[in-house]
Design a protein around this motif. Sequence first.
Motif, PDB file in Angstrom:
ATOM      1  N   GLY A  49     -19.798  -5.565 -45.374  1.00  0.00           N
ATOM      2  CA  GLY A  49     -20.253  -4.046 -45.873  1.00  0.00           C
ATOM      3  C   GLY A  49     -18.931  -3.525 -45.823  1.00  0.00           C
ATOM      4  O   GLY A  49     -18.618  -2.281 -46.267  1.00  0.00           O
ATOM      5  N   SER A  50     -17.782  -3.864 -45.130  1.00  0.00           N
ATOM      6  CA  SER A  50     -16.602  -3.153 -44.895  1.00  0.00           C
ATOM      7  C   SER A  50     -15.462  -3.558 -45.678  1.00  0.00           C
ATOM      8  O   SER A  50     -15.536  -4.958 -46.240  1.00  0.00           O
ATOM      9  CB  SER A  50     -16.343  -3.211 -43.466  1.00  0.00           C
ATOM     10  OG  SER A  50     -15.433  -4.594 -43.026  1.00  0.00           O
ATOM     11  N   LEU A  51     -14.709  -2.831 -45.833  1.00  0.00           N
ATOM     12  CA  LEU A  51     -13.287  -3.068 -46.775  1.00  0.00           C
ATOM     13  C   LEU A  51     -12.604  -4.345 -46.046  1.00  0.00           C
ATOM     14  O   LEU A  51     -12.134  -5.335 -46.678  1.00  0.00           O
ATOM     15  CB  LEU A  51     -12.446  -2.022 -46.869  1.00  0.00           C
ATOM     16  CG  LEU A  51     -11.130  -2.217 -47.444  1.00  0.00           C
ATOM     17  CD1 LEU A  51     -11.340  -2.846 -48.975  1.00  0.00           C
ATOM     18  CD2 LEU A  51     -10.212  -0.946 -47.800  1.00  0.00           C
ATOM     19  N   ARG A  52     -12.478  -4.429 -44.724  1.00  0.00           N
ATOM     20  CA  ARG A  52     -11.762  -5.647 -43.848  1.00  0.00           C
ATOM     21  C   ARG A  52     -12.555  -6.842 -44.318  1.00  0.00           C
ATOM     22  O   ARG A  52     -11.999  -7.702 -44.291  1.00  0.00           O
ATOM     23  CB  ARG A  52     -11.862  -5.106 -42.341  1.00  0.00           C
ATOM     24  CG  ARG A  52     -10.662  -4.169 -42.227  1.00  0.00           C
ATOM     25  CD  ARG A  52     -10.475  -4.092 -40.642  1.00  0.00           C
ATOM     26  NE  ARG A  52      -9.318  -3.375 -40.571  1.00  0.00           N
ATOM     27  CZ  ARG A  52      -7.949  -3.760 -40.606  1.00  0.00           C
ATOM     28  NH1 ARG A  52      -7.823  -5.135 -40.530  1.00  0.00           N
ATOM     29  NH2 ARG A  52      -6.982  -3.055 -40.239  1.00  0.00           N
ATOM     30  N   GLU A  53     -14.099  -6.797 -44.573  1.00  0.00           N
ATOM     31  CA  GLU A  53     -14.729  -7.947 -44.544  1.00  0.00           C
ATOM     32  C   GLU A  53     -14.398  -8.539 -46.222  1.00  0.00           C
ATOM     33  O   GLU A  53     -14.326  -9.634 -46.512  1.00  0.00           O
ATOM     34  CB  GLU A  53     -16.249  -7.558 -44.725  1.00  0.00           C
ATOM     35  CG  GLU A  53     -16.613  -7.759 -42.886  1.00  0.00           C
ATOM     36  CD  GLU A  53     -17.902  -7.356 -42.757  1.00  0.00           C
ATOM     37  OE1 GLU A  53     -18.659  -8.299 -42.242  1.00  0.00           O
ATOM     38  OE2 GLU A  53     -18.467  -6.058 -43.273  1.00  0.00           O
ATOM     39  N   HIS A  54     -14.272  -7.276 -46.949  1.00  0.00           N
ATOM     40  CA  HIS A  54     -13.844  -7.835 -48.454  1.00  0.00           C
ATOM     41  C   HIS A  54     -12.740  -8.656 -48.437  1.00  0.00           C
ATOM     42  O   HIS A  54     -12.563  -9.710 -49.398  1.00  0.00           O
ATOM     43  CB  HIS A  54     -13.971  -6.656 -49.177  1.00  0.00           C
ATOM     44  CG  HIS A  54     -15.151  -5.685 -49.575  1.00  0.00           C
ATOM     45  ND1 HIS A  54     -16.505  -6.094 -48.789  1.00  0.00           N
ATOM     46  CD2 HIS A  54     -15.165  -4.468 -49.837  1.00  0.00           C
ATOM     47  CE1 HIS A  54     -17.160  -5.045 -48.825  1.00  0.00           C
ATOM     48  NE2 HIS A  54     -16.228  -3.992 -49.780  1.00  0.00           N
ATOM     49  N   ALA A  89       1.355  -2.736 -42.732  1.00  0.00           N
ATOM     50  CA  ALA A  89       0.386  -3.060 -43.839  1.00  0.00           C
ATOM     51  C   ALA A  89      -0.565  -4.120 -43.735  1.00  0.00           C
ATOM     52  O   ALA A  89      -0.172  -5.235 -43.207  1.00  0.00           O
ATOM     53  CB  ALA A  89       1.033  -3.421 -45.332  1.00  0.00           C
ATOM     54  N   ASP A  90      -1.707  -4.023 -44.116  1.00  0.00           N
ATOM     55  CA  ASP A  90      -2.845  -5.099 -44.100  1.00  0.00           C
ATOM     56  C   ASP A  90      -2.618  -5.543 -45.655  1.00  0.00           C
ATOM     57  O   ASP A  90      -3.041  -6.570 -46.045  1.00  0.00           O
ATOM     58  CB  ASP A  90      -4.079  -4.535 -43.994  1.00  0.00           C
ATOM     59  CG  ASP A  90      -4.251  -3.913 -42.607  1.00  0.00           C
ATOM     60  OD1 ASP A  90      -4.095  -4.767 -41.599  1.00  0.00           O
ATOM     61  OD2 ASP A  90      -4.700  -2.731 -42.385  1.00  0.00           O
ATOM     62  N   LEU A 118      -1.971 -10.894 -43.882  1.00  0.00           N
ATOM     63  CA  LEU A 118      -1.570  -9.724 -44.994  1.00  0.00           C
ATOM     64  C   LEU A 118      -2.141 -10.403 -46.308  1.00  0.00           C
ATOM     65  O   LEU A 118      -2.444 -11.513 -46.547  1.00  0.00           O
ATOM     66  CB  LEU A 118       0.116  -9.909 -45.345  1.00  0.00           C
ATOM     67  CG  LEU A 118       0.976  -9.129 -44.054  1.00  0.00           C
ATOM     68  CD1 LEU A 118       2.459  -9.555 -44.260  1.00  0.00           C
ATOM     69  CD2 LEU A 118       0.685  -7.791 -44.001  1.00  0.00           C
ATOM     70  N   ARG A 119      -2.444  -9.319 -47.246  1.00  0.00           N
ATOM     71  CA  ARG A 119      -2.768  -9.705 -48.465  1.00  0.00           C
ATOM     72  C   ARG A 119      -1.822  -9.020 -49.585  1.00  0.00           C
ATOM     73  O   ARG A 119      -1.515  -7.812 -49.398  1.00  0.00           O
ATOM     74  CB  ARG A 119      -4.223  -9.041 -48.826  1.00  0.00           C
ATOM     75  CG  ARG A 119      -5.262  -9.827 -47.796  1.00  0.00           C
ATOM     76  CD  ARG A 119      -5.667 -10.994 -48.046  1.00  0.00           C
ATOM     77  NE  ARG A 119      -6.660 -11.471 -47.101  1.00  0.00           N
ATOM     78  CZ  ARG A 119      -6.415 -12.312 -45.972  1.00  0.00           C
ATOM     79  NH1 ARG A 119      -4.937 -12.486 -45.809  1.00  0.00           N
ATOM     80  NH2 ARG A 119      -7.258 -12.464 -45.116  1.00  0.00           N
TER      81      ARG A 119
END
Length: 355
Positions: free
Chosen positions: A333-338, A207-208, A241-242
């Motif tokens: 712009g990306s979910l990973r950046e958020h 998981a991320d 991980l978040r």
Amino acid sequence: MSATRPLHLAVALDGPAQYDAAYYVGLARLAERGALDFVTLGDSFARPGLDALAVLSRVAPVTERIGLVPTVTTTHTEPFHVSTAVATLDWVSRGRAGWQVDVSTTETEARLFGRRPAAPADAVWREAADVADVAARLWDSWEDDAEIRDISTGRFIDRAKLHHVDFEGGTFSVRGPSIVPRSPQGHPVTVVDGTGEPGREAAARHADVVLVRAGAPDQASALRDDIRRRAEAHGRDPDTLRVLVSLVVDLGESESAQEPGLDSGPQLAGGGPHYSGGPVDLAELITRWHGQAAVDGFHLAPIAPHRDLERIVNGTVALLQHRSLFRTFYPGGSLREHLGLARPANQYALAGGTT
């Protein structure tokens, strides 16, 4: 985790089945207005309603920044199809896709497919971990520059940059490569509920974002620490991980002077902690838990999606933004950046292009 670490907030769009895409579009746009990290949309083989991944594919072109995370059940489905569908969502959303891995354990659901009987939770979660593993391999089976698109030579693909994954799992095998080029995020974000033991081990491996259900900061902190330790044992950097606490919220009540509490709301299907009160007290709860370094953020599940999401965005989130505890705009712009997560390197390119 220091108290200054970014706070992450997500919201579930679940509720009674809706058959109008505009309903989900409106909710997602409202969440986007609050600069929330992502929205989730639940799904299972046991519930009526539209397919969550297809719905969020419809939402993608009419939103701009919000992350989109449908639930995808890995039991009874083909891993190759799952990986291509999630990668497709990443393409149509321009890098804002994730997927929440889930499993099916009931005989009723198994009979819908007729391929095999139901299996225990630990077995289907082991399979789910294999699906997450092979999905990541399939997403990497195209190197980023595998597409040539050279009209003069008629070459579309550099075949040396396509790779067979040759995966052998306990219940399936996949050769690859994928039919979808590597997507904008490289790997769409993988979300797993890590509250229970079988899911927690899969979360630690793949998981991320890990969702947990906890009724107090010390309980959330213990779950977070355990997941991070397991991830490190698998050779992962636990800082990638978040961990978000999943919290059912009912904002239909007025503010009260008492300590914001859990388990005070209606008992909903699936159990878990509840918050019942007003948006200001919810902001206080979020501030306190995050300030105690117990969690990386919250995944809020409103019992009345439109009413409560509006109060979350205009009340709770606005207050957190005013206190400089939550961002007021999307820096990327990306979910990973958020989420503050790097784009993964391609495992086959790193290995020197071995097929």
